[in-house]
Design a protein around this motif. Structure first.
Motif, PDB file in Angstrom:
ATOM      1  N   ASP A   1       0.826  -1.212   0.000  1.00 18.42           N
ATOM      2  CA  ASP A   1       0.000   0.000   0.000  1.00 18.42           C
ATOM      3  C   ASP A   1       0.856   1.256   0.000  1.00 18.42           C
ATOM      4  OD1 ASP A   1      -2.547  -1.407   0.386  1.00 18.42           O
ATOM      5  OD2 ASP A   1      -1.749  -1.862   2.386  1.00 18.42           O
ATOM      6  N   VAL A   2       2.081   1.143   0.494  1.00 22.43           N
ATOM      7  CA  VAL A   2       2.966   2.299   0.603  1.00 22.43           C
ATOM      8  C   VAL A   2       4.405   1.850   0.364  1.00 22.43           C
ATOM      9  CG1 VAL A   2       3.137   2.014   3.117  1.00 22.43           C
ATOM     10  CG2 VAL A   2       3.722   4.213   2.078  1.00 22.43           C
ATOM     11  N   LEU A   3       5.139   2.669  -0.350  1.00 19.46           N
ATOM     12  CA  LEU A   3       6.545   2.427  -0.645  1.00 19.46           C
ATOM     13  C   LEU A   3       7.366   3.539  -0.014  1.00 19.46           C
ATOM     14  CD1 LEU A   3       8.988   1.286  -2.394  1.00 19.46           C
ATOM     15  CD2 LEU A   3       8.215   2.895  -4.169  1.00 19.46           C
ATOM     16  N   LEU A   4       8.352   3.183   0.801  1.00 19.94           N
ATOM     17  CA  LEU A   4       9.279   4.193   1.297  1.00 19.94           C
ATOM     18  C   LEU A   4      10.353   4.399   0.244  1.00 19.94           C
ATOM     19  CD1 LEU A   4       9.749   3.486   5.099  1.00 19.94           C
ATOM     20  CD2 LEU A   4       8.174   5.022   3.946  1.00 19.94           C
ATOM     21  N   SER A   5      10.579   5.645  -0.109  1.00 24.35           N
ATOM     22  CA  SER A   5      11.418   5.936  -1.262  1.00 24.35           C
ATOM     23  C   SER A   5      12.067   7.299  -1.126  1.00 24.35           C
ATOM     24  CB  SER A   5      10.552   5.902  -2.533  1.00 24.35           C
ATOM     25  OG  SER A   5      11.288   6.236  -3.686  1.00 24.35           O
ATOM     26  N   TYR A   6      13.118   7.506  -1.899  1.00 24.53           N
ATOM     27  CA  TYR A   6      13.646   8.847  -2.064  1.00 24.53           C
ATOM     28  C   TYR A   6      12.587   9.698  -2.758  1.00 24.53           C
ATOM     29  CZ  TYR A   6      18.529   7.114  -1.499  1.00 24.53           C
ATOM     30  OH  TYR A   6      19.696   6.576  -1.044  1.00 24.53           O
ATOM     31  N   GLU A   7      12.509  10.964  -2.387  1.00 24.14           N
ATOM     32  CA  GLU A   7      11.617  11.888  -3.082  1.00 24.14           C
ATOM     33  C   GLU A   7      11.927  11.923  -4.578  1.00 24.14           C
ATOM     34  OE1 GLU A   7      10.246  16.407  -2.086  1.00 24.14           O
ATOM     35  OE2 GLU A   7      12.414  16.064  -2.280  1.00 24.14           O
ATOM     36  N   ASN A   8      13.200  11.939  -4.925  1.00 21.93           N
ATOM     37  CA  ASN A   8      13.568  12.006  -6.344  1.00 21.93           C
ATOM     38  C   ASN A   8      13.153  10.755  -7.098  1.00 21.93           C
ATOM     39  OD1 ASN A   8      16.137  11.063  -4.726  1.00 21.93           O
ATOM     40  ND2 ASN A   8      16.329  10.156  -6.753  1.00 21.93           N
ATOM     41  N   GLU A   9      13.183   9.605  -6.424  1.00 20.83           N
ATOM     42  CA  GLU A   9      12.765   8.371  -7.065  1.00 20.83           C
ATOM     43  C   GLU A   9      11.273   8.411  -7.381  1.00 20.83           C
ATOM     44  OE1 GLU A   9      13.233   4.065  -8.105  1.00 20.83           O
ATOM     45  OE2 GLU A   9      14.362   5.920  -8.252  1.00 20.83           O
ATOM     46  N   ALA A  10      10.484   8.955  -6.467  1.00 18.89           N
ATOM     47  CA  ALA A  10       9.044   9.094  -6.700  1.00 18.89           C
ATOM     48  C   ALA A  10       8.775  10.045  -7.861  1.00 18.89           C
ATOM     49  CB  ALA A  10       8.353   9.585  -5.435  1.00 18.89           C
ATOM     50  N   ILE A  11       9.498  11.164  -7.877  1.00 22.20           N
ATOM     51  CA  ILE A  11       9.311  12.143  -8.951  1.00 22.20           C
ATOM     52  C   ILE A  11       9.730  11.558 -10.294  1.00 22.20           C
ATOM     53  CG2 ILE A  11      10.172  14.339  -9.858  1.00 22.20           C
ATOM     54  CD1 ILE A  11      10.264  15.335  -6.922  1.00 22.20           C
ATOM     55  N   GLU A  12      10.862  10.889 -10.313  1.00 15.57           N
ATOM     56  CA  GLU A  12      11.351  10.291 -11.564  1.00 15.57           C
ATOM     57  C   GLU A  12      10.362   9.266 -12.109  1.00 15.57           C
ATOM     58  OE1 GLU A  12      14.379   6.812 -12.520  1.00 15.57           O
ATOM     59  OE2 GLU A  12      15.401   8.502 -11.559  1.00 15.57           O
ATOM     60  N   ALA A  13       9.812   8.448 -11.212  1.00 14.53           N
ATOM     61  CA  ALA A  13       8.854   7.430 -11.657  1.00 14.53           C
ATOM     62  C   ALA A  13       7.605   8.090 -12.240  1.00 14.53           C
ATOM     63  CB  ALA A  13       8.483   6.514 -10.497  1.00 14.53           C
ATOM     64  N   ARG A  14       7.148   9.176 -11.650  1.00 11.23           N
ATOM     65  CA  ARG A  14       5.974   9.877 -12.175  1.00 11.23           C
ATOM     66  C   ARG A  14       6.302  10.545 -13.512  1.00 11.23           C
ATOM     67  NH1 ARG A  14       2.005  12.345  -7.741  1.00 11.23           N
ATOM     68  NH2 ARG A  14       2.959  14.314  -8.392  1.00 11.23           N
ATOM     69  N   GLN A  15       7.513  11.024 -13.653  1.00  7.07           N
ATOM     70  CA  GLN A  15       7.919  11.583 -14.940  1.00  7.07           C
ATOM     71  C   GLN A  15       7.865  10.519 -16.036  1.00  7.07           C
ATOM     72  OE1 GLN A  15      11.827  13.152 -14.112  1.00  7.07           O
ATOM     73  NE2 GLN A  15      11.054  15.145 -13.421  1.00  7.07           N
ATOM     74  N   ALA A  16       8.119   9.280 -15.639  1.00  9.29           N
ATOM     75  CA  ALA A  16       8.118   8.169 -16.599  1.00  9.29           C
ATOM     76  C   ALA A  16       6.723   7.583 -16.807  1.00  9.29           C
ATOM     77  CB  ALA A  16       9.079   7.081 -16.137  1.00  9.29           C
ATOM     78  N   GLY A  17       5.714   8.158 -16.132  1.00  3.25           N
ATOM     79  CA  GLY A  17       4.342   7.725 -16.356  1.00  3.25           C
ATOM     80  C   GLY A  17       3.716   6.919 -15.241  1.00  3.25           C
ATOM     81  N   ALA A  18       4.435   6.730 -14.123  1.00  2.00           N
ATOM     82  CA  ALA A  18       3.859   5.979 -12.999  1.00  2.00           C
ATOM     83  C   ALA A  18       2.631   6.707 -12.460  1.00  2.00           C
ATOM     84  CB  ALA A  18       4.891   5.797 -11.897  1.00  2.00           C
TER      85      ALA A  18
END
Length: 346
Positions: free
Chosen positions: A219-236
Protein backbone atom coordinates in the motif's frame (compact mmCIF):
# COMPACT_ATOMS: atom_id res chain seq x y z
CA UNK A 1 51.32 -10.47 -3.72
CA UNK A 2 49.21 -13.17 -2.01
CA UNK A 3 45.94 -12.06 -0.38
CA UNK A 4 45.34 -12.66 3.31
CA UNK A 5 42.31 -14.74 4.33
CA UNK A 6 40.10 -11.75 5.12
CA UNK A 7 40.76 -10.12 1.76
CA UNK A 8 40.32 -13.41 -0.09
CA UNK A 9 36.88 -13.97 1.43
CA UNK A 10 35.91 -10.39 0.71
CA UNK A 11 37.08 -10.71 -2.90
CA UNK A 12 35.15 -13.94 -3.49
CA UNK A 13 31.92 -12.44 -2.14
CA UNK A 14 32.32 -9.27 -4.14
CA UNK A 15 33.25 -11.13 -7.30
CA UNK A 16 29.89 -12.85 -7.20
CA UNK A 17 28.27 -9.43 -7.05
CA UNK A 18 30.19 -8.25 -10.12
CA UNK A 19 28.86 -11.11 -12.21
CA UNK A 20 25.26 -10.07 -11.53
CA UNK A 21 25.60 -6.29 -11.96
CA UNK A 22 23.79 -4.39 -14.66
CA UNK A 23 26.64 -2.91 -16.69
CA UNK A 24 26.14 -0.59 -19.62
CA UNK A 25 28.98 0.87 -21.62
CA UNK A 26 29.55 3.66 -24.08
CA UNK A 27 33.20 2.69 -24.45
CA UNK A 28 34.95 0.12 -26.55
CA UNK A 29 36.35 -1.96 -23.69
CA UNK A 30 33.64 -2.78 -21.13
CA UNK A 31 35.64 -5.71 -19.79
CA UNK A 32 38.48 -3.55 -18.53
CA UNK A 33 39.18 -3.89 -14.80
CA UNK A 34 40.99 -1.94 -12.11
CA UNK A 35 39.98 0.91 -9.87
CA UNK A 36 40.41 3.78 -12.28
CA UNK A 37 39.81 4.31 -15.95
CA UNK A 38 43.32 5.54 -16.80
CA UNK A 39 42.27 6.87 -20.24
CA UNK A 40 42.10 10.67 -19.99
CA UNK A 41 39.05 10.76 -22.29
CA UNK A 42 37.07 8.01 -20.55
CA UNK A 43 35.02 8.03 -17.35
CA UNK A 44 33.85 4.91 -15.50
CA UNK A 45 30.93 5.79 -13.22
CA UNK A 46 29.79 3.31 -10.57
CA UNK A 47 26.56 4.46 -8.95
CA UNK A 48 23.65 3.39 -6.79
CA UNK A 49 20.60 2.20 -8.68
CA UNK A 50 18.43 5.31 -8.90
CA UNK A 51 21.20 7.30 -10.62
CA UNK A 52 20.90 5.33 -13.85
CA UNK A 53 18.17 7.55 -15.27
CA UNK A 54 19.25 10.78 -13.56
CA UNK A 55 22.76 10.66 -15.04
CA UNK A 56 21.59 10.43 -18.65
CA UNK A 57 20.90 14.15 -19.01
CA UNK A 58 23.87 15.18 -16.87
CA UNK A 59 26.25 13.18 -19.05
CA UNK A 60 24.64 14.41 -22.26
CA UNK A 61 24.95 18.05 -21.19
CA UNK A 62 28.53 17.58 -19.98
CA UNK A 63 29.49 16.15 -23.37
CA UNK A 64 28.24 19.39 -24.97
CA UNK A 65 30.79 21.45 -23.01
CA UNK A 66 34.39 22.05 -24.03
CA UNK A 67 35.57 19.87 -21.13
CA UNK A 68 33.25 17.04 -22.11
CA UNK A 69 33.80 16.92 -25.86
CA UNK A 70 34.97 13.46 -26.92
CA UNK A 71 34.61 12.00 -23.42
CA UNK A 72 33.07 8.53 -23.31
CA UNK A 73 31.44 6.79 -20.36
CA UNK A 74 31.22 3.36 -18.83
CA UNK A 75 28.41 3.07 -16.29
CA UNK A 76 27.37 0.50 -13.70
CA UNK A 77 24.36 0.85 -11.40
CA UNK A 78 22.98 -1.33 -8.62
CA UNK A 79 22.35 -1.52 -4.88
CA UNK A 80 24.87 0.74 -3.14
CA UNK A 81 26.47 -1.87 -0.87
CA UNK A 82 26.78 -4.30 -3.75
CA UNK A 83 28.43 -1.61 -5.87
CA UNK A 84 31.07 -0.90 -3.23
CA UNK A 85 31.87 -4.60 -2.94
CA UNK A 86 32.10 -4.87 -6.73
CA UNK A 87 34.66 -2.06 -6.93
CA UNK A 88 36.72 -3.79 -4.25
CA UNK A 89 36.54 -6.94 -6.37
CA UNK A 90 37.90 -5.10 -9.40
CA UNK A 91 35.00 -3.37 -11.14
CA UNK A 92 36.48 -0.44 -13.04
CA UNK A 93 35.68 2.92 -11.44
CA UNK A 94 36.84 6.51 -11.79
CA UNK A 95 33.88 7.95 -9.88
CA UNK A 96 31.80 6.24 -7.23
CA UNK A 97 28.44 7.85 -6.47
CA UNK A 98 26.88 5.77 -3.73
CA UNK A 99 23.88 5.98 -1.46
CA UNK A 100 25.63 6.51 1.85
CA UNK A 101 28.99 7.26 3.40
CA UNK A 102 29.82 3.80 4.86
CA UNK A 103 29.92 2.39 1.32
CA UNK A 104 32.62 4.91 0.40
CA UNK A 105 34.41 4.14 3.66
CA UNK A 106 34.77 0.54 2.47
CA UNK A 107 36.74 1.90 -0.48
CA UNK A 108 38.97 4.13 1.64
CA UNK A 109 39.70 1.10 3.83
CA UNK A 110 40.91 -0.70 0.70
CA UNK A 111 42.99 2.33 -0.40
CA UNK A 112 40.89 2.74 -3.56
CA UNK A 113 39.60 6.18 -2.52
CA UNK A 114 41.75 8.74 -0.68
CA UNK A 115 40.93 9.34 2.98
CA UNK A 116 40.45 13.08 2.38
CA UNK A 117 37.58 12.56 -0.08
CA UNK A 118 35.22 14.69 2.08
CA UNK A 119 37.53 17.71 2.35
CA UNK A 120 36.07 19.72 -0.54
CA UNK A 121 33.48 22.50 -0.20
CA UNK A 122 30.67 20.01 -0.95
CA UNK A 123 31.87 17.78 1.95
CA UNK A 124 31.79 14.78 -0.40
CA UNK A 125 28.07 15.14 -1.21
CA UNK A 126 26.77 15.21 -4.80
CA UNK A 127 23.00 14.66 -4.59
CA UNK A 128 20.40 14.98 -1.86
CA UNK A 129 16.76 14.15 -1.26
CA UNK A 130 14.37 13.25 1.57
CA UNK A 131 12.54 10.07 2.59
CA UNK A 132 8.98 10.06 1.24
CA UNK A 133 5.95 7.78 1.27
CA UNK A 134 4.71 6.68 -2.14
CA UNK A 135 1.03 5.68 -2.06
CA UNK A 136 -1.60 4.40 -4.46
CA UNK A 137 -3.40 6.95 -6.61
CA UNK A 138 -5.82 8.96 -4.48
CA UNK A 139 -4.13 7.68 -1.28
CA UNK A 140 -6.94 5.20 -0.47
CA UNK A 141 -5.40 4.25 2.91
CA UNK A 142 -5.15 7.91 3.95
CA UNK A 143 -1.43 7.71 4.67
CA UNK A 144 -0.05 11.06 5.82
CA UNK A 145 2.32 10.27 8.70
CA UNK A 146 4.58 7.59 10.15
CA UNK A 147 1.88 6.48 12.57
CA UNK A 148 -0.34 5.61 9.61
CA UNK A 149 2.20 3.01 8.49
CA UNK A 150 1.74 0.84 11.59
CA UNK A 151 -2.04 0.67 11.42
CA UNK A 152 -3.59 -2.78 10.84
CA UNK A 153 -3.97 -3.67 7.19
CA UNK A 154 -1.25 -1.32 5.87
CA UNK A 155 1.36 -3.10 3.76
CA UNK A 156 4.84 -1.54 3.39
CA UNK A 157 7.53 -1.97 0.72
CA UNK A 158 11.08 -0.81 1.51
CA UNK A 159 14.46 -2.13 0.31
CA UNK A 160 16.64 -4.48 2.31
CA UNK A 161 19.29 -2.73 4.46
CA UNK A 162 21.63 -5.66 3.89
CA UNK A 163 22.22 -4.50 0.30
CA UNK A 164 20.55 -1.14 -0.17
CA UNK A 165 21.67 2.24 1.12
CA UNK A 166 18.21 3.69 0.56
CA UNK A 167 16.82 1.11 3.02
CA UNK A 168 19.03 2.49 5.77
CA UNK A 169 17.85 6.04 5.13
CA UNK A 170 14.22 4.85 5.17
CA UNK A 171 14.47 2.91 8.40
CA UNK A 172 16.37 5.65 10.23
CA UNK A 173 13.70 8.14 9.15
CA UNK A 174 11.03 5.86 10.60
CA UNK A 175 13.02 5.33 13.81
CA UNK A 176 14.06 8.96 14.14
CA UNK A 177 10.57 10.40 13.88
CA UNK A 178 9.78 8.89 17.29
CA UNK A 179 12.79 10.60 18.89
CA UNK A 180 11.92 13.87 17.11
CA UNK A 181 8.50 13.78 18.77
CA UNK A 182 9.99 13.33 22.23
CA UNK A 183 9.99 9.55 22.40
CA UNK A 184 12.72 7.39 23.92
CA UNK A 185 14.99 4.84 22.24
CA UNK A 186 12.71 2.15 23.66
CA UNK A 187 9.70 3.88 22.11
CA UNK A 188 11.50 4.05 18.75
CA UNK A 189 12.35 0.34 18.87
CA UNK A 190 8.76 -0.52 19.76
CA UNK A 191 7.57 1.53 16.79
CA UNK A 192 10.03 -0.20 14.48
CA UNK A 193 8.79 -3.62 15.60
CA UNK A 194 5.28 -2.65 14.51
CA UNK A 195 6.65 -1.13 11.31
CA UNK A 196 8.52 -4.31 10.37
CA UNK A 197 5.41 -6.33 11.15
CA UNK A 198 3.67 -4.48 8.30
CA UNK A 199 6.51 -4.91 5.78
CA UNK A 200 5.36 -6.96 2.78
CA UNK A 201 8.60 -6.98 0.77
CA UNK A 202 12.30 -6.12 1.17
CA UNK A 203 13.67 -5.88 -2.40
CA UNK A 204 17.41 -5.65 -3.01
CA UNK A 205 17.59 -1.99 -4.07
CA UNK A 206 15.57 1.21 -4.18
CA UNK A 207 14.92 0.69 -7.88
CA UNK A 208 13.75 -2.90 -7.28
CA UNK A 209 11.45 -1.68 -4.51
CA UNK A 210 9.83 0.83 -6.86
CA UNK A 211 9.39 -1.89 -9.48
CA UNK A 212 7.72 -4.17 -6.92
CA UNK A 213 5.34 -1.41 -5.82
CA UNK A 214 4.46 -0.52 -9.40
CA UNK A 215 3.76 -4.21 -9.93
CA UNK A 216 1.09 -4.16 -7.22
CA UNK A 217 2.93 -5.07 -4.01
CA UNK A 218 2.05 -3.06 -0.91
CA UNK A 219 0.00 0.00 0.00
CA UNK A 220 2.97 2.30 0.60
CA UNK A 221 6.54 2.43 -0.64
CA UNK A 222 9.28 4.19 1.30
CA UNK A 223 11.42 5.94 -1.26
CA UNK A 224 13.65 8.85 -2.06
CA UNK A 225 11.62 11.89 -3.08
CA UNK A 226 13.57 12.01 -6.34
CA UNK A 227 12.77 8.37 -7.07
CA UNK A 228 9.04 9.09 -6.70
CA UNK A 229 9.31 12.14 -8.95
CA UNK A 230 11.35 10.29 -11.56
CA UNK A 231 8.85 7.43 -11.66
CA UNK A 232 5.97 9.88 -12.18
CA UNK A 233 7.92 11.58 -14.94
CA UNK A 234 8.12 8.17 -16.60
CA UNK A 235 4.34 7.73 -16.36
CA UNK A 236 3.86 5.98 -13.00
CA UNK A 237 0.32 6.54 -11.72
CA UNK A 238 0.76 7.01 -7.98
CA UNK A 239 0.94 9.79 -5.39
CA UNK A 240 3.58 10.55 -2.79
CA UNK A 241 3.61 12.23 0.62
CA UNK A 242 6.46 14.10 2.33
CA UNK A 243 5.78 13.23 6.00
CA UNK A 244 5.95 15.93 8.71
CA UNK A 245 9.17 14.40 10.07
CA UNK A 246 11.65 13.05 7.55
CA UNK A 247 15.36 12.52 7.03
CA UNK A 248 17.67 14.48 4.73
CA UNK A 249 19.31 12.01 2.37
CA UNK A 250 22.80 13.01 1.24
CA UNK A 251 24.51 10.81 -1.33
CA UNK A 252 28.33 10.85 -1.39
CA UNK A 253 30.64 10.99 -4.39
CA UNK A 254 34.35 10.27 -4.59
CA UNK A 255 36.99 9.82 -7.25
CA UNK A 256 39.25 6.81 -7.06
CA UNK A 257 42.95 7.47 -6.49
CA UNK A 258 43.83 6.88 -10.15
CA UNK A 259 40.74 8.51 -11.66
CA UNK A 260 41.09 9.90 -15.18
CA UNK A 261 41.44 13.61 -15.83
CA UNK A 262 38.07 13.47 -17.60
CA UNK A 263 36.47 12.11 -14.42
CA UNK A 264 37.75 15.10 -12.47
CA UNK A 265 36.25 17.47 -15.03
CA UNK A 266 32.98 15.52 -15.00
CA UNK A 267 32.70 15.81 -11.21
CA UNK A 268 33.31 19.56 -11.45
CA UNK A 269 30.42 19.74 -13.90
CA UNK A 270 28.13 17.65 -11.69
CA UNK A 271 28.73 20.07 -8.81
CA UNK A 272 28.30 23.17 -10.97
CA UNK A 273 25.06 25.11 -11.35
CA UNK A 274 24.22 23.46 -14.72
CA UNK A 275 24.90 19.99 -13.31
CA UNK A 276 22.90 20.58 -10.14
CA UNK A 277 20.08 22.04 -12.23
CA UNK A 278 19.97 18.85 -14.27
CA UNK A 279 19.75 16.79 -11.09
CA UNK A 280 17.05 19.09 -9.71
CA UNK A 281 14.95 18.53 -12.82
CA UNK A 282 15.22 14.80 -12.07
CA UNK A 283 13.85 15.38 -8.55
CA UNK A 284 17.00 15.80 -6.45
CA UNK A 285 17.11 18.74 -4.06
CA UNK A 286 20.00 20.92 -5.32
CA UNK A 287 22.99 21.52 -3.08
CA UNK A 288 22.59 25.25 -3.76
CA UNK A 289 19.26 26.57 -2.49
CA UNK A 290 19.51 29.41 -5.01
CA UNK A 291 18.80 26.98 -7.86
CA UNK A 292 15.09 27.19 -8.68
CA UNK A 293 13.46 25.05 -11.37
CA UNK A 294 10.06 23.70 -12.24
CA UNK A 295 10.08 19.94 -11.76
CA UNK A 296 7.70 17.77 -13.75
CA UNK A 297 6.28 14.94 -11.64
CA UNK A 298 6.53 16.82 -8.33
CA UNK A 299 3.37 17.38 -6.29
CA UNK A 300 3.75 21.10 -7.05
CA UNK A 301 6.07 21.52 -10.05
CA UNK A 302 6.58 25.22 -9.30
CA UNK A 303 7.49 24.49 -5.65
CA UNK A 304 8.86 20.96 -5.93
CA UNK A 305 10.84 20.70 -2.69
CA UNK A 306 8.66 21.64 0.32
CA UNK A 307 10.28 22.11 3.70
CA UNK A 308 9.06 19.47 6.20
CA UNK A 309 8.12 20.39 9.76
CA UNK A 310 11.15 18.49 11.08
CA UNK A 311 14.12 17.63 8.90
CA UNK A 312 16.40 15.12 10.59
CA UNK A 313 20.03 14.71 9.56
CA UNK A 314 22.50 11.88 10.07
CA UNK A 315 25.11 14.12 11.69
CA UNK A 316 22.86 16.04 14.08
CA UNK A 317 20.36 13.33 15.03
CA UNK A 318 22.27 10.06 14.68
CA UNK A 319 25.88 10.98 15.46
CA UNK A 320 27.13 10.62 11.88
CA UNK A 321 27.31 7.52 9.73
CA UNK A 322 30.28 6.03 11.55
CA UNK A 323 28.25 5.83 14.76
CA UNK A 324 24.86 5.15 13.15
CA UNK A 325 26.00 2.32 10.92
CA UNK A 326 27.44 0.41 13.86
CA UNK A 327 24.61 1.18 16.29
CA UNK A 328 21.76 0.29 13.95
CA UNK A 329 23.16 -1.93 11.19
CA UNK A 330 26.10 -3.90 12.58
CA UNK A 331 25.69 -7.38 11.13
CA UNK A 332 25.62 -8.97 14.58
CA UNK A 333 24.63 -6.36 17.16
CA UNK A 334 22.85 -3.60 15.26
CA UNK A 335 19.47 -2.53 16.64
CA UNK A 336 17.80 -2.75 13.24
CA UNK A 337 19.63 -5.98 12.37
CA UNK A 338 18.27 -7.65 15.49
CA UNK A 339 14.75 -6.33 14.98
CA UNK A 340 14.79 -7.55 11.39
CA UNK A 341 15.97 -10.99 12.49
CA UNK A 342 13.25 -11.14 15.15
CA UNK A 343 10.64 -10.18 12.55
CA UNK A 344 11.64 -13.13 10.36
CA UNK A 345 11.90 -10.83 7.32
CA UNK A 346 15.66 -10.24 7.11
Amino acid sequence: MPMNTKHTARWIGAAAVVSSLLFTSACSDPAASGAGGGDSSSVSVVGFSVMKTANKQVIADFQKTDAGKGVTFQQSYGASGDQARAVIAGLKADEVHLSLEPDVTKLTDEDIVASDWKDGPNKGILTQSVVTMVVRKGNPKGIESWEDLVKPGVSIVTPNPGSSGSAKWNILAAYGHVIAEGGSEADAQAYLEKFLGNVAALPGSGKDATTAFEGGTGDVLLSYENEAIEARQAGADFDYVVPPQTLLIQNPVALTKDASSAAKKFLEYQLSEPGQTDYAKQGFRPLDDAIKVDVEGANDPSDPFPTPETLLTIDQDFGGWSEANTKYFDENDGIVTKLLADSGKS
